[in-house]
Write an enzyme that holds these catalytic residues in place. Sequence first.
Site, short mmCIF file in Angstrom:
data_model
loop_
_atom_site.label_atom_id
_atom_site.label_comp_id
_atom_site.label_asym_id
_atom_site.label_seq_id
_atom_site.Cartn_x
_atom_site.Cartn_y
_atom_site.Cartn_z
N HIS A 120 14.01 -1.38 -1.56
CA HIS A 120 14.25 -1.76 -0.16
C HIS A 120 14.98 -3.09 -0.11
O HIS A 120 15.03 -3.83 -1.09
CB HIS A 120 12.93 -1.89 0.61
CG HIS A 120 12.07 -3.02 0.11
ND1 HIS A 120 11.37 -2.95 -1.07
CD2 HIS A 120 11.83 -4.25 0.62
CE1 HIS A 120 10.72 -4.08 -1.27
NE2 HIS A 120 10.99 -4.90 -0.26
N ASP A 122 14.70 -6.50 2.69
CA ASP A 122 13.60 -6.93 3.55
C ASP A 122 13.91 -6.73 5.04
O ASP A 122 15.01 -7.08 5.51
CB ASP A 122 13.24 -8.39 3.25
CG ASP A 122 12.66 -8.52 1.83
OD1 ASP A 122 12.04 -7.55 1.36
OD2 ASP A 122 12.84 -9.58 1.20
N HIS A 274 15.72 -4.30 -3.71
CA HIS A 274 14.85 -4.69 -4.82
C HIS A 274 13.61 -3.80 -4.89
O HIS A 274 13.28 -3.09 -3.94
CB HIS A 274 14.47 -6.18 -4.74
CG HIS A 274 13.80 -6.57 -3.46
ND1 HIS A 274 14.51 -6.85 -2.30
CD2 HIS A 274 12.50 -6.73 -3.14
CE1 HIS A 274 13.66 -7.16 -1.34
NE2 HIS A 274 12.43 -7.11 -1.80
N ARG A 289 6.29 -16.01 0.02
CA ARG A 289 7.63 -15.55 0.38
C ARG A 289 8.01 -16.04 1.78
O ARG A 289 7.20 -15.99 2.70
CB ARG A 289 7.65 -14.03 0.34
CG ARG A 289 8.92 -13.43 0.85
CD ARG A 289 8.85 -11.92 0.84
NE ARG A 289 9.27 -11.43 2.14
CZ ARG A 289 9.42 -10.14 2.46
NH1 ARG A 289 9.19 -9.20 1.56
NH2 ARG A 289 9.81 -9.79 3.65
C1 SIN Z 1 9.19 -8.43 -1.87
O1 SIN Z 1 9.57 -7.27 -1.70
O2 SIN Z 1 9.49 -9.29 -1.07
C2 SIN Z 1 8.34 -8.81 -3.05
C3 SIN Z 1 8.93 -8.44 -4.35
C4 SIN Z 1 7.98 -8.64 -5.48
O3 SIN Z 1 6.76 -8.61 -5.28
O4 SIN Z 1 8.44 -8.82 -6.60
#
Ligand code: SIN
Length: 299
Positions: A120, A122, A274, A289
């Site tokens: 995905h 974000d 990612h 985050r």
């Molecule tokens: C995320 O999708 O923001 C987190 C990615 C992760 O946990 O590596």
Amino acid sequence: MQKEVYRASIAHPAQFTPAIYKHFTVEPITGALGAEILGLDVAANLDNPEVAEEIRSALFEHLVLLFRGQALERETLRHFGQLFGTLQRNPTVKKAADTDDVMLVRQEAEERFNFSGSWHSDVTWGRPPAGETALYAMDVPPCGGDTHFANTALAYDALSEEMKAMLSGLKAVHSLEVSQREFSAKKPNDADADVEDVVDLFAEHPVVCTHPVTGRKCLFVNEQFTHRFVGMSEEESCPLLETLFRHQVLPDFTCRVRWQPGTLALWDNRATIHYASNDYPNIRREMMRVSTVGDVPVA
Ligand code: SIN
């Protein structure tokens, strides 16, 4: 007749001739995307506009940046994120104490559900989606829990001209509901109290978006949030969406990030997707985050 195979045109040239920066050194991770930023203490340079400008340039060149060995607190992470825009208040996941914009991405040792276990970018269910995301590793397994990234501009470039023509003009529906219902059911302690108010949120975005800074065209669909094309049912959309989901994560378009405590990653959601590996049973992983409010995606 010989079968034609469309593949990525080797790599993003920037990966091989990175620009020279005054305040740090850039070491590309793969030919597709990603770079380690060496020789920069992020917290000590938060008020230096020249450094911020160089980080922005490096980000749009490499799409994923890693800063190792950083000592960041909640407030310094917020300050870092604000170098790239207004921080987004994401109503899905619990926040760090006393903030409404620092998300806690964590998996306790006994938990099996993985927060980012499908590809995905974000907040594509949002209007607008996230722009940049900064993720800071606090507690990470000695090995495992890597995050994979794919360059969706390279993925777009590698499509056939016929496929590009077919995708131009198409829009897709991105929605939060399916993944959030699973998250809330499997990790009730980590769901934000406000999530029920937003679980129906969805957004329609062009399937191919033009990056507002680089002008590159990027595929803008992802398997976590994109459920169908506008004007088509899920059943009708599925074959082409599945093809695009598979195509955009071909190894040629990706890099893989291994975390250490103190690693700060910054990525551009407009041109990447990612996925976090779930290969660290019985070990805790915790990150903080922040994301910025992005741009309204345009074709
Ligand atoms: C995320 O999708 O923001 C987190 C990615 C992760 O946990 O590596």
